[in-house]
Motif scaffolding. Sequence first.
Motif, short mmCIF file in Angstrom:
data_model
loop_
_atom_site.label_atom_id
_atom_site.label_comp_id
_atom_site.label_asym_id
_atom_site.label_seq_id
_atom_site.Cartn_x
_atom_site.Cartn_y
_atom_site.Cartn_z
N VAL A 1 -24.48 2.97 -13.19
CA VAL A 1 -23.47 4.01 -12.97
C VAL A 1 -24.09 5.39 -13.18
O VAL A 1 -23.84 6.33 -12.40
CB VAL A 1 -22.27 3.81 -13.92
CG1 VAL A 1 -21.29 4.97 -13.81
CG2 VAL A 1 -21.57 2.49 -13.61
N ALA A 2 -24.91 5.54 -14.22
CA ALA A 2 -25.55 6.82 -14.50
C ALA A 2 -26.45 7.24 -13.34
O ALA A 2 -26.48 8.42 -12.96
CB ALA A 2 -26.36 6.73 -15.78
N THR A 3 -27.17 6.30 -12.75
CA THR A 3 -28.06 6.61 -11.62
C THR A 3 -27.26 7.12 -10.43
O THR A 3 -27.67 8.08 -9.75
CB THR A 3 -28.87 5.37 -11.24
OG1 THR A 3 -29.63 4.93 -12.37
CG2 THR A 3 -29.81 5.66 -10.09
N VAL A 4 -26.12 6.50 -10.18
CA VAL A 4 -25.26 6.96 -9.08
C VAL A 4 -24.77 8.38 -9.34
O VAL A 4 -24.78 9.24 -8.44
CB VAL A 4 -24.08 5.99 -8.89
CG1 VAL A 4 -23.09 6.55 -7.87
CG2 VAL A 4 -24.57 4.62 -8.46
N LEU A 5 -24.37 8.66 -10.57
CA LEU A 5 -23.88 10.00 -10.90
C LEU A 5 -24.99 11.04 -10.83
O LEU A 5 -24.77 12.17 -10.36
CB LEU A 5 -23.26 9.99 -12.30
CG LEU A 5 -22.00 9.14 -12.47
CD1 LEU A 5 -21.53 9.15 -13.91
CD2 LEU A 5 -20.88 9.64 -11.55
N VAL A 6 -26.19 10.68 -11.28
CA VAL A 6 -27.32 11.62 -11.20
C VAL A 6 -27.65 11.94 -9.75
O VAL A 6 -28.08 13.06 -9.44
CB VAL A 6 -28.54 11.03 -11.93
CG1 VAL A 6 -29.81 11.85 -11.64
CG2 VAL A 6 -28.30 10.98 -13.44
N ALA A 7 -27.41 10.99 -8.85
CA ALA A 7 -27.69 11.25 -7.44
C ALA A 7 -26.87 12.42 -6.91
O ALA A 7 -27.32 13.15 -6.01
CB ALA A 7 -27.41 10.00 -6.61
N PHE A 8 -25.68 12.64 -7.49
CA PHE A 8 -24.84 13.75 -7.05
C PHE A 8 -25.41 15.11 -7.45
O PHE A 8 -24.99 16.15 -6.93
CB PHE A 8 -23.42 13.60 -7.60
CG PHE A 8 -22.62 12.53 -6.93
CD1 PHE A 8 -22.07 12.74 -5.66
CD2 PHE A 8 -22.42 11.30 -7.53
CE1 PHE A 8 -21.34 11.75 -5.03
CE2 PHE A 8 -21.70 10.31 -6.91
CZ PHE A 8 -21.15 10.53 -5.65
N LEU A 9 -26.36 15.13 -8.38
CA LEU A 9 -27.00 16.39 -8.75
C LEU A 9 -27.96 16.88 -7.67
O LEU A 9 -28.34 18.05 -7.66
CB LEU A 9 -27.76 16.23 -10.08
CG LEU A 9 -26.93 15.87 -11.31
CD1 LEU A 9 -27.83 15.62 -12.51
CD2 LEU A 9 -25.92 16.98 -11.61
N LYS A 10 -28.37 15.97 -6.80
CA LYS A 10 -29.26 16.31 -5.67
C LYS A 10 -30.55 16.95 -6.16
O LYS A 10 -31.02 17.94 -5.59
CB LYS A 10 -28.54 17.21 -4.67
CG LYS A 10 -27.31 16.54 -4.05
CD LYS A 10 -26.62 17.44 -3.03
CE LYS A 10 -25.42 16.74 -2.43
NZ LYS A 10 -24.70 17.59 -1.44
N ARG A 11 -31.11 16.39 -7.20
CA ARG A 11 -32.40 16.83 -7.74
C ARG A 11 -33.35 15.64 -7.71
O ARG A 11 -33.27 14.77 -8.59
CB ARG A 11 -32.26 17.36 -9.16
CG ARG A 11 -31.25 18.49 -9.32
CD ARG A 11 -31.74 19.78 -8.69
NE ARG A 11 -30.78 20.85 -8.82
CZ ARG A 11 -30.81 21.77 -9.78
NH1 ARG A 11 -31.75 21.74 -10.71
NH2 ARG A 11 -29.90 22.73 -9.81
N PRO A 12 -34.23 15.54 -6.74
CA PRO A 12 -35.12 14.38 -6.62
C PRO A 12 -35.89 14.03 -7.89
O PRO A 12 -35.99 12.85 -8.25
CB PRO A 12 -36.07 14.78 -5.48
CG PRO A 12 -35.25 15.70 -4.64
CD PRO A 12 -34.40 16.48 -5.61
N PRO A 13 -36.45 15.01 -8.63
CA PRO A 13 -37.16 14.62 -9.87
C PRO A 13 -36.25 13.92 -10.88
O PRO A 13 -36.66 12.98 -11.55
CB PRO A 13 -37.68 15.96 -10.42
CG PRO A 13 -37.77 16.85 -9.21
CD PRO A 13 -36.60 16.45 -8.36
#
Length: 325
Positions: free
Chosen positions: A57-69
């Motif tokens: 779930v955390a990975t999916v939410l981090v994807a919304f930050l749109k920061r590849p690193p």
Amino acid sequence: MLARLKAIFLSVWPVLVCLILAGPWLIPALAHFSGIGHRWVDIMAQFTAPALIGALVATVLVAFLKRPPLMIVALVGLMVCVIAVLPQAEPARGAPDRSAPVLTVYSANLNAENGDVESISASIRDADPDIIILVELGSEAFNARDRILADYPYQQASDRVVGPGHRGSVVIASRYPLSPVDMPRDQLSALHARAETPLGALHLVGVHMTRPWPFQYQWGQIIQADLLAGRLEGVTDPILVAGDFNTVSSARIGRQIKAQTGLTPAGAWPGTWPTELPSWLGIGIDHQWRSDELVFLSRRIGKRTGSDHYPIVTRVTLARSQPSR
């Protein structure tokens, strides 16, 4: 000055959000990898499976930050959690003898306060097992066992223990003849029987271990795992042990059982506790263990019984080659 602080905040906040979202789920994974048996570390290592779901779930939410690193950081954390779960989700399978018969084994913690005889009976009928191993039968289930196990002519039951604070009885039922095996009265709630099955003689043990620290004293499970290993010494027939171990198979007690008995668990995902959550969010603390002469072909969660534990249903056969023990 304010503009500079604002610029620093705008550059840092995504990193902080990523760490807050993904960081906590690494704690159980790192506890698992550490191999440390200390009670504080061991209790954290029980939660690797829920941590994997949290990391996903955390990975999916981090994807919304749109920061590849940051996405790479979250994915690395997710992979760490996946690797931490694999030992309990996918233990060694063994190579089955495809010409050997297959037995279905049903095991469950029924919860001493659970009087839902209809649900228990329906769950067993749905699984249609050849062998049944039940732990923590309270008074209602114990008294109704002839009804619950009507299709199983061979039964063994431990002493009826249904008083407040006790864990209840252990019952083994089978479609094949059972003979009791003497067991000492000690700190381990267990029942041992020998079954004459299409696979040959099979030693069956139903086990209910105490709860872990901090819910019980820290040496309780360690002592009981040692007692279990002692009871299996000298057994040369194939062995199947099932019940509620109150621990995941990859944590301290699971490692102790493997080391002292040589047994291998069935996969423990989806989890079996608690039933308030879907099984894929739960913890696998109920297990079936096999000796090397046997192979688990499959393992699944059974139909609910009214207990706070899900039952386990496995399909068991002989290993391709019979190693000597």
